[in-house]
Design a protein around this motif. Structure first.
Motif, PDB file in Angstrom:
ATOM      1  N   VAL A 156       0.848  -1.203   0.000  1.00 20.01           N
ATOM      2  CA  VAL A 156       0.000   0.000   0.000  1.00 20.01           C
ATOM      3  C   VAL A 156       0.887   1.259   0.000  1.00 20.01           C
ATOM      4  N   GLY A 157       1.907   1.271   0.877  1.00 20.76           N
ATOM      5  CA  GLY A 157       2.807   2.432   0.942  1.00 20.76           C
ATOM      6  C   GLY A 157       3.558   2.640  -0.366  1.00 20.76           C
ATOM      7  N   GLY A 158       3.978   1.534  -0.988  1.00 21.12           N
ATOM      8  CA  GLY A 158       4.669   1.635  -2.279  1.00 21.12           C
ATOM      9  C   GLY A 158       3.728   2.135  -3.368  1.00 21.12           C
ATOM     10  N   SER A 159       2.504   1.596  -3.374  1.00 19.64           N
ATOM     11  CA  SER A 159       1.523   1.991  -4.397  1.00 19.64           C
ATOM     12  C   SER A 159       1.226   3.478  -4.350  1.00 19.64           C
ATOM     13  N   LEU A 160       1.172   4.016  -3.116  1.00 17.19           N
ATOM     14  CA  LEU A 160       0.758   5.409  -2.954  1.00 17.19           C
ATOM     15  C   LEU A 160       1.928   6.386  -3.019  1.00 17.19           C
ATOM     16  N   ALA A 161       3.157   5.876  -3.255  1.00 13.57           N
ATOM     17  CA  ALA A 161       4.337   6.746  -3.167  1.00 13.57           C
ATOM     18  C   ALA A 161       4.206   7.990  -4.054  1.00 13.57           C
ATOM     19  N   GLN A 162       3.805   7.806  -5.313  1.00 17.35           N
ATOM     20  CA  GLN A 162       3.729   8.973  -6.197  1.00 17.35           C
ATOM     21  C   GLN A 162       2.512   9.851  -5.866  1.00 17.35           C
ATOM     22  N   TYR A 163       1.471   9.243  -5.277  1.00 10.51           N
ATOM     23  CA  TYR A 163       0.360  10.067  -4.787  1.00 10.51           C
ATOM     24  C   TYR A 163       0.851  10.942  -3.637  1.00 10.51           C
ATOM     25  N   PHE A 164       1.563  10.322  -2.663  1.00  6.02           N
ATOM     26  CA  PHE A 164       2.079  11.096  -1.534  1.00  6.02           C
ATOM     27  C   PHE A 164       3.016  12.203  -2.031  1.00  6.02           C
ATOM     28  N   HIS A 165       3.873  11.857  -3.008  1.00  8.55           N
ATOM     29  CA  HIS A 165       4.766  12.864  -3.583  1.00  8.55           C
ATOM     30  C   HIS A 165       3.939  14.010  -4.180  1.00  8.55           C
ATOM     31  N   PHE A 203      15.795  12.009  -1.216  1.00 11.08           N
ATOM     32  CA  PHE A 203      15.022  11.491  -2.348  1.00 11.08           C
ATOM     33  C   PHE A 203      13.718  10.822  -1.902  1.00 11.08           C
ATOM     34  N   ALA A 204      13.685  10.327  -0.657  1.00 13.73           N
ATOM     35  CA  ALA A 204      12.485   9.612  -0.191  1.00 13.73           C
ATOM     36  C   ALA A 204      11.347  10.601   0.012  1.00 13.73           C
ATOM     37  N   THR A 205      10.127  10.216  -0.408  1.00 12.34           N
ATOM     38  CA  THR A 205       9.021  11.170  -0.431  1.00 12.34           C
ATOM     39  C   THR A 205       7.790  10.696   0.341  1.00 12.34           C
ATOM     40  N   ASN A 206       7.820   9.516   0.975  1.00 10.17           N
ATOM     41  CA  ASN A 206       6.649   9.107   1.773  1.00 10.17           C
ATOM     42  C   ASN A 206       6.665   9.835   3.116  1.00 10.17           C
ATOM     43  N   ASN A 207       7.629   9.450   3.971  1.00  8.99           N
ATOM     44  CA  ASN A 207       7.722  10.100   5.280  1.00  8.99           C
ATOM     45  C   ASN A 207       9.135  10.596   5.570  1.00  8.99           C
ATOM     46  N   GLY A 208      10.079  10.233   4.716  1.00  7.59           N
ATOM     47  CA  GLY A 208      11.450  10.715   4.876  1.00  7.59           C
ATOM     48  C   GLY A 208      12.257   9.978   5.943  1.00  7.59           C
TER      49      GLY A 208
END
Ligand SMILES: [Zn+2]
Ligand SMILES: [Zn+2]
Length: 235
Positions: A156-165, A203-208
């Motif tokens: 789920v976290g991987g799927s939403l990565a570009q949404y979170f970004h 570079f990390a964009t979910n929670n850093g």
């Protein structure tokens, strides 16, 4: 450029994740560290993917540089003709690489994209195959419930990565995004701005959470010459 996830793929992913949770059985305390660990790994995957895509060189001499540096309107007939001449010559993967680089001079475009467009490529390249493989694994052998719970959170976290970004590049976000930022489960636009100012860190964009590690990997890869500044822009 980015493709929207077809709705049957989305439906299949939701069903497949639900099946994995069903295999996981009754929740216990181990699900909590597993979920937090998976939330970290999802962030790490977002960071390593982003780092690689930013610095991987695009095919030179086929017009990607002209598209990237195009000064006029991106709605003009001239630009659209250029784009339609260039994009069919590169693979779907290289289009994603180009999208990452294109995000630096035009960051807000990502925030304007629809949810299904933001997550489409990740669903098709990663989430759906991974979730289906875990379904098959569960049919073949017993898998611990906490491990499955972690796997579902990771997907789920991987799927939403570009949404979170994308949420980092738009002001209007659902309340849950703001709530998760307040408790540190998602990163803030201020924290992500450091990436855009430097292009050499964070570079990390979910929670850093994984940025200290990703930054170390980045410095090592630069020293070794695995990554090179020249990859940042198409030419
Ligand atoms: Zn970047
Ligand atoms: Zn960004």
């Amino acid at each position: 450029m980015m493709k929207a996830a077809p709705w049957p793929a989305m439906l299949l992913l939701v069903l497949s994740l639900a099946l994995n949770l069903w295999f996981a059985g009754v929740p216990d305390w181990r699900w909590i560290p597993a979920a937090l660990g998976a939330w970290y790994v999802a962030d790490l995957m977002s960071g390593l993917t982003h780092m690689y895509m930013d610095y991987r060189p695009c095919t030179p001499g086929i017009g990607l540089g002209a598209m990237f540096h195009y000064a006029g309107s991106r709605e003009s007939a001239e630009y659209l003709a250029l784009r339609d001449g260039v994009l069919p010559r590169i693979s779907p993967f290289e289009r994603l690489v180009y999208d990452f680089k294109n995000h630096h001079p035009r960051p807000n475009a990502l925030g304007r994209r629809s949810f299904l467009v933001q997550i489409g490529s990740t669903i098709l390249f990663f989430s759906l195959p991974a979730s289906l493989l875990i379904n098959l694994l569960c049919l073949a052998v017993p898998v611990p419930g906490w491990l499955l719970a972690g796997a579902v959170v990771l997907i789920v976290g991987g799927s939403l990565a570009q949404y979170f970004h994308g949420t980092l590049h738009r002001p209007d976000n659902p309340w849950i995004v703001h709530a998760m930022r307040r408790v540190g489960l998602l990163m803030t636009p201020q924290a992500h701005a450091i990436h855009h100012e430097t292009l050499r860190r964070d570079f990390a964009t979910n929670n850093g959470w994984s940025n200290p590690l990703v930054n170390t990997v980045f410095r090592f890869a630069m020293r070794r010459g695995w990554l090179n500044e020249s990859g940042l822009e198409p030419n």
